[in-house]
Scaffold this motif. Sequence first.
Motif, PDB file in Angstrom:
ATOM      1  N   GLU A  61       0.831  -1.204   0.000  1.00 25.36           N
ATOM      2  CA  GLU A  61       0.000   0.000   0.000  1.00 25.36           C
ATOM      3  C   GLU A  61       0.867   1.257   0.000  1.00 25.36           C
ATOM      4  O   GLU A  61       0.601   2.216  -0.735  1.00 25.36           O
ATOM      5  N   GLN A  62       1.914   1.253   0.804  1.00 22.11           N
ATOM      6  CA  GLN A  62       2.804   2.415   0.862  1.00 22.11           C
ATOM      7  C   GLN A  62       3.549   2.616  -0.455  1.00 22.11           C
ATOM      8  O   GLN A  62       3.807   3.754  -0.863  1.00 22.11           O
ATOM      9  N   ALA A  63       3.874   1.530  -1.133  1.00 20.85           N
ATOM     10  CA  ALA A  63       4.606   1.633  -2.399  1.00 20.85           C
ATOM     11  C   ALA A  63       3.795   2.361  -3.461  1.00 20.85           C
ATOM     12  O   ALA A  63       4.361   2.925  -4.407  1.00 20.85           O
ATOM     13  N   ARG A  64       2.476   2.375  -3.308  1.00 19.82           N
ATOM     14  CA  ARG A  64       1.603   3.067  -4.260  1.00 19.82           C
ATOM     15  C   ARG A  64       1.182   4.452  -3.761  1.00 19.82           C
ATOM     16  O   ARG A  64       0.408   5.131  -4.429  1.00 19.82           O
ATOM     17  N   ASP A  65       1.704   4.873  -2.640  1.00 18.60           N
ATOM     18  CA  ASP A  65       1.317   6.152  -2.031  1.00 18.60           C
ATOM     19  C   ASP A  65       2.206   7.264  -2.578  1.00 18.60           C
ATOM     20  O   ASP A  65       3.378   7.376  -2.213  1.00 18.60           O
ATOM     21  N   ILE A  66       1.663   8.096  -3.446  1.00 21.98           N
ATOM     22  CA  ILE A  66       2.488   9.109  -4.111  1.00 21.98           C
ATOM     23  C   ILE A  66       2.887  10.255  -3.187  1.00 21.98           C
ATOM     24  O   ILE A  66       3.692  11.104  -3.581  1.00 21.98           O
ATOM     25  N   SER A  67       2.375  10.271  -1.964  1.00 21.81           N
ATOM     26  CA  SER A  67       2.830  11.291  -1.015  1.00 21.81           C
ATOM     27  C   SER A  67       4.205  10.945  -0.442  1.00 21.81           C
ATOM     28  O   SER A  67       4.870  11.789   0.150  1.00 21.81           O
ATOM     29  N   ILE A  68       4.638   9.701  -0.634  1.00 20.15           N
ATOM     30  CA  ILE A  68       5.962   9.251  -0.194  1.00 20.15           C
ATOM     31  C   ILE A  68       6.925   9.405  -1.368  1.00 20.15           C
ATOM     32  O   ILE A  68       6.585   9.051  -2.501  1.00 20.15           O
ATOM     33  N   PRO A  69       8.130   9.934  -1.147  1.00 16.46           N
ATOM     34  CA  PRO A  69       9.080  10.121  -2.251  1.00 16.46           C
ATOM     35  C   PRO A  69       9.305   8.832  -3.042  1.00 16.46           C
ATOM     36  O   PRO A  69       9.354   7.731  -2.476  1.00 16.46           O
ATOM     37  N   LEU A  70       9.456   8.982  -4.340  1.00 19.56           N
ATOM     38  CA  LEU A  70       9.548   7.839  -5.242  1.00 19.56           C
ATOM     39  C   LEU A  70      10.705   6.911  -4.883  1.00 19.56           C
ATOM     40  O   LEU A  70      10.538   5.683  -4.839  1.00 19.56           O
ATOM     41  N   LEU A  71      11.890   7.461  -4.636  1.00 19.38           N
ATOM     42  CA  LEU A  71      13.041   6.605  -4.332  1.00 19.38           C
ATOM     43  C   LEU A  71      12.860   5.853  -3.019  1.00 19.38           C
ATOM     44  O   LEU A  71      13.311   4.709  -2.881  1.00 19.38           O
TER      45      LEU A  71
END
Length: 425
Positions: A61-71
């Motif tokens: 779920e976090q991996a798809r959260d665009i509020s978290i930096p991509l890297l």
Amino acid sequence: MSRSLDIIIHYVMGLRIIDTHEHLPVFEKLCEQNTDILREYLLHSFISDLRSAGMSDKSAEQARDISIPLLKRWDMVEPFWEQVRYTGYGQVLDLAARDIYGFPRIDRDTIEPLNSAFMAARKPGHFKHVLKDLSKIDISINDNIHSTGGSLDCDKTFFRSVFRLERFLFPENLNDIKSVEEEMGIRIQSLSDWIDACEEVFNTSIKNGAVALKLGLAYSRPLRFDRPRRAEASHDFNFLRDAWKKKKSVQIQDGRKLQDFMMHHVMSLANRRGLVCQFHTGHLEGAGAMLGYSDPLLLNNLFLEYPDVKFDIFHIGWPFQNHLSSLAKMFRNVFVDMCTAHIISPIAAYTILCEWLESMPLNKICAFGGDYVFVDGVYGSQLITRRNVARAIASKVDTGLINIERAKEIAEMLFIKNPKLLFGI
């Protein structure tokens, strides 16, 4: 590469093909805009392999959260990505990165510039570029799982539509009944009302151009549908409705006779029209389910009872493909659809196609369906499929069974003529 394979691959790569199964947005403008490459590419298929490799639901779920930096998200995904890079689903994404955006593969060094290219491409015309120009797909048969009430509006440049009736066959709560009442402006007070509403949606869908009925019930229950009496189905309907109104919990088996009765009713409608009915069989996408529910062998009684229904059996039934082999050989109304199979297990799809080319009528086989919810995935899926099918057909040239010209004719049947004839497009 043998000379025959070289010739056949070149020929197959140039075909403008029919795609038997997608879940794409019905209009390009409906694509999600607040997104990025990880959010989109981890929406479907590949995410299941990541979970299988050990990635937690929370991390997914976090991996798809665009509020978290991509890297930072890439660092969460990378250990699992490398475990599944070479699955069919993984190959699809690397092929998309390479041929759509010009990056050799998806990794830590490429993810940021790849994302920039991905975002820059999200503008009108990307569907055409991927589906028409790169993938050479004439028409995709699209399953909009959110469509209700027989509305099948879509961009006919790209799509023809199927329709679904799961909420009539498998109502899960009172909201399913209320939504039908609201959409159709009627009151549902009995099984007869429920049947009438189902028939209206069925007829409206056909009138609006549906080319098939899609059924995905194997995710929820076994595909064996017995034939209960109408009174038993009516009892189930009343029991479920009353229990839901009183907010009582019910079990799947509490509605089994209703489900079975409604399936036979819908099949009788389809039988009168000679309709194509697409059934999900085999591998169940996601994080675990009852695989035994999806064996195509469980549909045997429907094949017998409804000879004028054209049963389009999805995903080669993998891992039950040998059951499907015999069923398609036995029944004139059973067709095998290789949609998704070439990326679920490329080797299994290749192997069974080699068998089918010598064990069943050639007009029974449809070669390609991408089964993606995002357009880039379709590109990689069709490329793997073309290679697989070309290899299988070329093997018959190499053994002397057929010549090159016949090989080309068979490729055209599997990719174009068979699905066109089956779906009337």
